[in-house]
Write a protein that holds these residues in place. Structure first.
Motif, PDB file in Angstrom:
ATOM      1  N   LEU A  20       0.852  -1.182   0.000  1.00 30.65           N
ATOM      2  CA  LEU A  20       0.000   0.000   0.000  1.00 30.65           C
ATOM      3  C   LEU A  20       0.887   1.232   0.000  1.00 30.65           C
ATOM      4  CD1 LEU A  20      -2.815   1.260   0.080  1.00 30.65           C
ATOM      5  CD2 LEU A  20      -2.713   1.157   2.592  1.00 30.65           C
ATOM      6  N   GLU A  21       0.689   2.085  -1.002  1.00 30.63           N
ATOM      7  CA  GLU A  21       1.429   3.339  -1.139  1.00 30.63           C
ATOM      8  C   GLU A  21       0.436   4.484  -0.967  1.00 30.63           C
ATOM      9  OE1 GLU A  21       3.331   3.343  -4.958  1.00 30.63           O
ATOM     10  OE2 GLU A  21       4.505   1.562  -4.501  1.00 30.63           O
ATOM     11  N   MET A  22       0.788   5.464  -0.126  1.00 32.20           N
ATOM     12  CA  MET A  22      -0.150   6.541   0.165  1.00 32.20           C
ATOM     13  C   MET A  22       0.448   7.934   0.000  1.00 32.20           C
ATOM     14  SD  MET A  22      -2.096   4.843   3.453  1.00 32.20           S
ATOM     15  CE  MET A  22      -0.606   4.494   4.366  1.00 32.20           C
ATOM     16  N   ARG A  23       1.630   8.048  -0.551  1.00 34.10           N
ATOM     17  CA  ARG A  23       2.285   9.351  -0.717  1.00 34.10           C
ATOM     18  C   ARG A  23       2.118   9.830  -2.155  1.00 34.10           C
ATOM     19  NH1 ARG A  23       5.756  10.951   3.119  1.00 34.10           N
ATOM     20  NH2 ARG A  23       6.883  12.148   1.576  1.00 34.10           N
ATOM     21  N   VAL A  71      -3.957   8.226  -4.217  1.00 37.10           N
ATOM     22  CA  VAL A  71      -3.363   9.422  -4.818  1.00 37.10           C
ATOM     23  C   VAL A  71      -4.299  10.621  -4.747  1.00 37.10           C
ATOM     24  CG1 VAL A  71      -1.888   8.107  -6.383  1.00 37.10           C
ATOM     25  CG2 VAL A  71      -4.165   8.764  -7.137  1.00 37.10           C
ATOM     26  N   SER A  72      -3.689  11.799  -4.616  1.00 32.56           N
ATOM     27  CA  SER A  72      -4.433  13.050  -4.684  1.00 32.56           C
ATOM     28  C   SER A  72      -4.704  13.378  -6.149  1.00 32.56           C
ATOM     29  CB  SER A  72      -3.608  14.181  -4.059  1.00 32.56           C
ATOM     30  OG  SER A  72      -3.345  13.914  -2.707  1.00 32.56           O
ATOM     31  N   GLU A  73      -5.787  14.063  -6.402  1.00 32.30           N
ATOM     32  CA  GLU A  73      -6.085  14.555  -7.750  1.00 32.30           C
ATOM     33  C   GLU A  73      -6.363  16.043  -7.666  1.00 32.30           C
ATOM     34  OE1 GLU A  73      -9.381  11.963  -8.819  1.00 32.30           O
ATOM     35  OE2 GLU A  73      -8.021  10.666  -9.936  1.00 32.30           O
ATOM     36  N   TRP A  99      -5.423   1.933  -8.390  1.00 30.84           N
ATOM     37  CA  TRP A  99      -5.307   3.324  -7.950  1.00 30.84           C
ATOM     38  C   TRP A  99      -6.593   3.736  -7.260  1.00 30.84           C
ATOM     39  CZ3 TRP A  99      -0.754   5.878  -9.411  1.00 30.84           C
ATOM     40  CH2 TRP A  99       0.023   5.204 -10.348  1.00 30.84           C
ATOM     41  N   LEU A 100      -6.466   4.456  -6.145  1.00 28.66           N
ATOM     42  CA  LEU A 100      -7.638   4.959  -5.442  1.00 28.66           C
ATOM     43  C   LEU A 100      -7.473   6.460  -5.244  1.00 28.66           C
ATOM     44  CD1 LEU A 100     -10.324   4.385  -3.992  1.00 28.66           C
ATOM     45  CD2 LEU A 100      -8.992   4.102  -1.881  1.00 28.66           C
ATOM     46  N   PRO A 101      -8.341   7.256  -5.885  1.00 30.02           N
ATOM     47  CA  PRO A 101      -8.289   8.692  -5.620  1.00 30.02           C
ATOM     48  C   PRO A 101      -8.529   8.946  -4.122  1.00 30.02           C
ATOM     49  CG  PRO A 101      -9.598   8.249  -7.573  1.00 30.02           C
ATOM     50  CD  PRO A 101      -9.330   6.924  -6.910  1.00 30.02           C
ATOM     51  N   GLU A 158     -10.533  -3.149  -2.726  1.00 31.43           N
ATOM     52  CA  GLU A 158     -11.920  -3.329  -3.168  1.00 31.43           C
ATOM     53  C   GLU A 158     -12.445  -2.096  -3.898  1.00 31.43           C
ATOM     54  OE1 GLU A 158     -16.087  -3.622  -0.865  1.00 31.43           O
ATOM     55  OE2 GLU A 158     -14.621  -5.161  -0.324  1.00 31.43           O
ATOM     56  N   ARG A 159     -12.031  -0.915  -3.462  1.00 28.74           N
ATOM     57  CA  ARG A 159     -12.507   0.348  -4.022  1.00 28.74           C
ATOM     58  C   ARG A 159     -11.670   0.876  -5.182  1.00 28.74           C
ATOM     59  NH1 ARG A 159     -14.392   4.488   0.661  1.00 28.74           N
ATOM     60  NH2 ARG A 159     -15.728   2.835   1.378  1.00 28.74           N
ATOM     61  N   ALA A 160     -10.443   0.448  -5.229  1.00 31.21           N
ATOM     62  CA  ALA A 160      -9.489   1.020  -6.183  1.00 31.21           C
ATOM     63  C   ALA A 160      -9.801   0.602  -7.623  1.00 31.21           C
ATOM     64  CB  ALA A 160      -8.075   0.611  -5.803  1.00 31.21           C
ATOM     65  N   VAL A 161      -9.295   1.403  -8.538  1.00 24.93           N
ATOM     66  CA  VAL A 161      -9.526   1.235  -9.970  1.00 24.93           C
ATOM     67  C   VAL A 161      -8.324   0.505 -10.579  1.00 24.93           C
ATOM     68  CG1 VAL A 161      -9.924   2.478 -12.138  1.00 24.93           C
ATOM     69  CG2 VAL A 161     -10.833   3.385  -9.979  1.00 24.93           C
ATOM     70  N   PRO A 162      -8.564  -0.563 -11.365  1.00 24.71           N
ATOM     71  CA  PRO A 162      -7.442  -1.245 -12.012  1.00 24.71           C
ATOM     72  C   PRO A 162      -6.626  -0.270 -12.873  1.00 24.71           C
ATOM     73  CG  PRO A 162      -9.440  -2.549 -12.202  1.00 24.71           C
ATOM     74  CD  PRO A 162      -9.844  -1.205 -11.638  1.00 24.71           C
ATOM     75  N   HIS A 163      -5.340  -0.525 -12.951  1.00 27.68           N
ATOM     76  CA  HIS A 163      -4.437   0.382 -13.664  1.00 27.68           C
ATOM     77  C   HIS A 163      -4.926   0.695 -15.086  1.00 27.68           C
ATOM     78  CE1 HIS A 163      -0.816   2.388 -14.957  1.00 27.68           C
ATOM     79  NE2 HIS A 163      -0.807   1.603 -16.010  1.00 27.68           N
ATOM     80  N   ALA A 164      -5.361  -0.310 -15.811  1.00 34.17           N
ATOM     81  CA  ALA A 164      -5.774  -0.110 -17.210  1.00 34.17           C
ATOM     82  C   ALA A 164      -6.976   0.825 -17.347  1.00 34.17           C
ATOM     83  CB  ALA A 164      -6.082  -1.447 -17.868  1.00 34.17           C
TER      84      ALA A 164
END
Length: 169
Positions: A20-23, A71-73, A99-101, A158-164
């Motif tokens: 898990l990366e959060m920076r 990640v921040s957007e 990726w999870l915004p 569970e919430r995150a979006v696949p890279h593609a």
């Protein structure tokens, strides 16, 4: 007894290794990032050796390797770099990346640090300074902390979006 290395922990995994990366930025003095930011072509699989070989070796023996990034957007320049190299580095080697915004993580209980979790423990906790440079790590095998980390990762995954499917404008 000496603390196990990351490689030993990964090679000791039997089912899964999750990260898990959060920076929004890491090691901005990384030569590959610097070259990419300067517009120079980079071959991440070559430049980050031996990572792809390590991933292939472990996925080849049946270990699922999952990486989730909060990640921040709008995304930072460093996250844009990570997004562009992920397909040729992480995905090509056999990792599954999502990726999870950050705005979609507000109601999740998250730890204060990035981590790797190997099967049901131990966990390798990564500590960074304010510039995103790694300062140290620690290995934790306390069952209550390992359980919290596993739960946090699974909720993000569970919430995150696949890279593609993820790429912000």
């Amino acid at each position: 007894m000496a603390e196990p290395t990351f490689e030993e922990l990964l090679h000791g995994s039997r089912r899964r290794a999750v990260h898990l990366e959060m920076r929004d930025g890491y090691s901005r003095n990384d030569p590959v990032f610097i070259d990419w930011a300067a517009g120079q072509p980079v071959d991440p699989a070559e430049r980050y050796r031996p990572w792809p070989e390590m991933v292939r070796e472990n996925t080849g023996r049946g270990v699922e390797m999952l990486r989730a990034r909060i990640v921040s957007e709008p995304i930072s320049e460093y996250i844009r770099f990570e997004g562009e190299v992920t397909k040729d580095l992480n995905i090509a080697a056999g990792e599954d990346v999502r990726w999870l915004p950050r705005r979609r993580a507000t109601d999740l209980t998250l730890p204060g640090n990035d981590f790797w979790l190997f099967d049901d423990g131990p966990a390798l906790i990564n500590h960074f300074d304010g510039e995103g440079d790694s300062t140290e790590h620690e290995i934790i095998d306390d069952p209550s902390i390992v359980s919290l980390l596993a739960s946090a990762f699974d909720a993000v995954w569970e919430r995150a979006v696949p890279h593609a499917e993820y790429w912000p404008a």
